[in-house]
Motif scaffolding. Structure first.
Motif, PDB file in Angstrom:
ATOM      1  N   ALA A   1       0.828  -1.311  -0.213  1.00 12.78           N
ATOM      2  CA  ALA A   1       0.020  -0.002  -0.035  1.00 12.78           C
ATOM      3  C   ALA A   1       0.695   1.271   0.111  1.00 12.78           C
ATOM      4  N   ALA A   2       1.980   1.278   0.841  1.00 15.07           N
ATOM      5  CA  ALA A   2       2.880   2.226   0.826  1.00 15.07           C
ATOM      6  C   ALA A   2       3.572   2.501  -0.522  1.00 15.07           C
ATOM      7  N   VAL A   3       3.798   1.460  -0.968  1.00 10.36           N
ATOM      8  CA  VAL A   3       4.733   1.612  -2.502  1.00 10.36           C
ATOM      9  C   VAL A   3       3.687   2.239  -3.327  1.00 10.36           C
ATOM     10  N   ARG A   4       2.289   1.777  -3.388  1.00  8.94           N
ATOM     11  CA  ARG A   4       1.455   2.289  -4.427  1.00  8.94           C
ATOM     12  C   ARG A   4       1.276   3.846  -4.180  1.00  8.94           C
ATOM     13  N   GLN A   5       1.220   4.067  -2.793  1.00  5.85           N
ATOM     14  CA  GLN A   5       1.094   5.503  -2.618  1.00  5.85           C
ATOM     15  C   GLN A   5       2.462   6.438  -3.293  1.00  5.85           C
TER      16      GLN A   5
ATOM     17  N   ARG B   1       2.298   9.392  -6.148  1.00  8.53           N
ATOM     18  CA  ARG B   1       3.035  10.676  -5.828  1.00  8.53           C
ATOM     19  C   ARG B   1       4.057  10.828  -7.008  1.00  8.53           C
ATOM     20  N   ALA B   2       4.966  10.048  -7.417  1.00  6.78           N
ATOM     21  CA  ALA B   2       6.153   9.983  -8.294  1.00  6.78           C
ATOM     22  C   ALA B   2       5.763  10.330  -9.397  1.00  6.78           C
ATOM     23  N   ARG B   3       4.617   9.554 -10.014  1.00  4.81           N
ATOM     24  CA  ARG B   3       4.058   9.894 -11.448  1.00  4.81           C
ATOM     25  C   ARG B   3       3.375  11.055 -11.527  1.00  4.81           C
ATOM     26  N   ARG B   4       2.768  11.812 -10.490  1.00  4.29           N
ATOM     27  CA  ARG B   4       2.315  12.918 -10.558  1.00  4.29           C
ATOM     28  C   ARG B   4       3.333  14.153 -10.698  1.00  4.29           C
TER      29      ARG B   4
END
Length: 319
Positions: free
Chosen positions: A162-166, A170-173
């Motif tokens: 879940a933390a990695v998906r967050q 954020r990185a992609r944005r």
């Protein structure tokens, strides 16, 4: 339905052994480390440290060498990136990633594969990645450039999925917001690079201005070890006049080559057979939007083509 990866076979069982397994994964590890660090030497140091740890491992207990090696490489790269950022605070002038040859030949024949590779290793994207935290950068590189599933990334970084998906979101944005919208057509970029060289070397200011966007930016990286602007130069007039002034200072035994660096055409200037500088252009709508110049001699050791690129993209498992 998924199955566990096959267990690692003991040295001698398939004629390869630990060294052969590592060498088979070296291009992948180098690709991950370079995208994390933006320096070839740093990436090679990380891969060498990964080898040292791999050579001391209990190989019979490693069920998935690929994941194991990527996990070590990623953690080492995260640590080194944190150290590097502290050093870059005292860097003289703008900092740019180190250019690297990406003339893949038949190694990556698929057009879609080449497009993903070229984008993930482009100077424009690597510059944007500098704005990410080390963990965000690791997640972005593993997910976007190499297609690793979130579960593997979570294991590599010792974080929850879940933390990695967050972190990934954020990185992609951040990357989407900061990524310049340059044209990627290599034929267009090559044509503009050739015209750029002809106008600049010929002292044709009017011809050069016709190629530059009104708000063009020039970013030079010398690290204080060669002549280059210590600040970003902006506007077509200022950039054009700067380039004409540079062209009037002849390079001894100059030689110019069009090469493929970081997934796109670039101009390599040699002096007496040694790399002197690299020019790479960001192009949009038929005009030059950005000029990147690398003159730091420490960053020019890997720009002369020397066989297949070590930055091949390896397709990750879906997930």
């Amino acid at each position: 339905m998924t199955t566990d990866p096959p267990a690692y076979r003991a040295p001698g069982a398939d004629g390869t052994g630990p060294t052969g397994v590592f060498e088979a994964h070296r291009p992948l590890l180098t690709g991950v480390a370079y995208r994390m660090l933006g320096r070839v030497a740093d990436a090679e140091d990380v891969v060498q440290e990964t080898w040292l740890r791999w050579s001391g491992a209990e190989h019979a207990e490693v069920r998935d060498p690929r994941s194991y090696l990527v996990r070590i490489t990623t953690r080492l790269a995260v640590d080194r990136l944190r150290q590097a950022r502290a050093r870059r605070e005292t860097y003289i002038g703008p900092w740019l990633p180190e250019p690297v040859v990406t003339d893949f030949g038949p190694a990556v024949p698929d057009t879609a594969e080449r497009a993903v590779l070229a984008d993930s290793v482009s100077l424009a994207v690597l510059v944007v990645l500098e704005s990410l935290s080390p963990l965000e950068r690791a997640v972005f590189v593993l997910r976007e450039a190499f297609g690793f599933p979130y579960g593997e990334i979570a294991a590599a970084l010792d974080r929850s999925e879940a933390a990695v998906r967050q972190l990934a979101g954020r990185a992609r944005r951040h990357v989407d917001e900061g990524r310049p919208r340059y044209d990627v057509d290599p034929a267009v970029r090559r044509d503009l690079t050739e015209r750029f060289l002809a106008a600049a070397s010929g002292g044709d200011l009017a011809g050069l201005l016709a190629l530059l966007a009104p708000d063009v930016r020039l970013v030079g990286d010398s690290g204080g070890r060669a002549k280059a602007p210590l600040r970003v130069v902006e506007s077509a007039d200022k950039v054009g006049r700067f380039l004409i002034a540079v062209a009037r200072q002849p390079v001894p035994q100059a030689e110019f080559r069009l090469v493929e660096l970081n997934g796109g055409p670039a101009l390599l200037v040699l002096s007496g057979g040694r790399p002197d500088s690299v020019f790479q252009l960001g192009v949009r709508d038929g005009l030059i939007q950005c000029v990147h110049i690398v003159r730091n001699p420490e960053k020019l050791t890997a720009v002369v083509p020397r066989g297949p690129s070590r930055l091949h993209r390896r397709t990750g498992r879906a997930g």
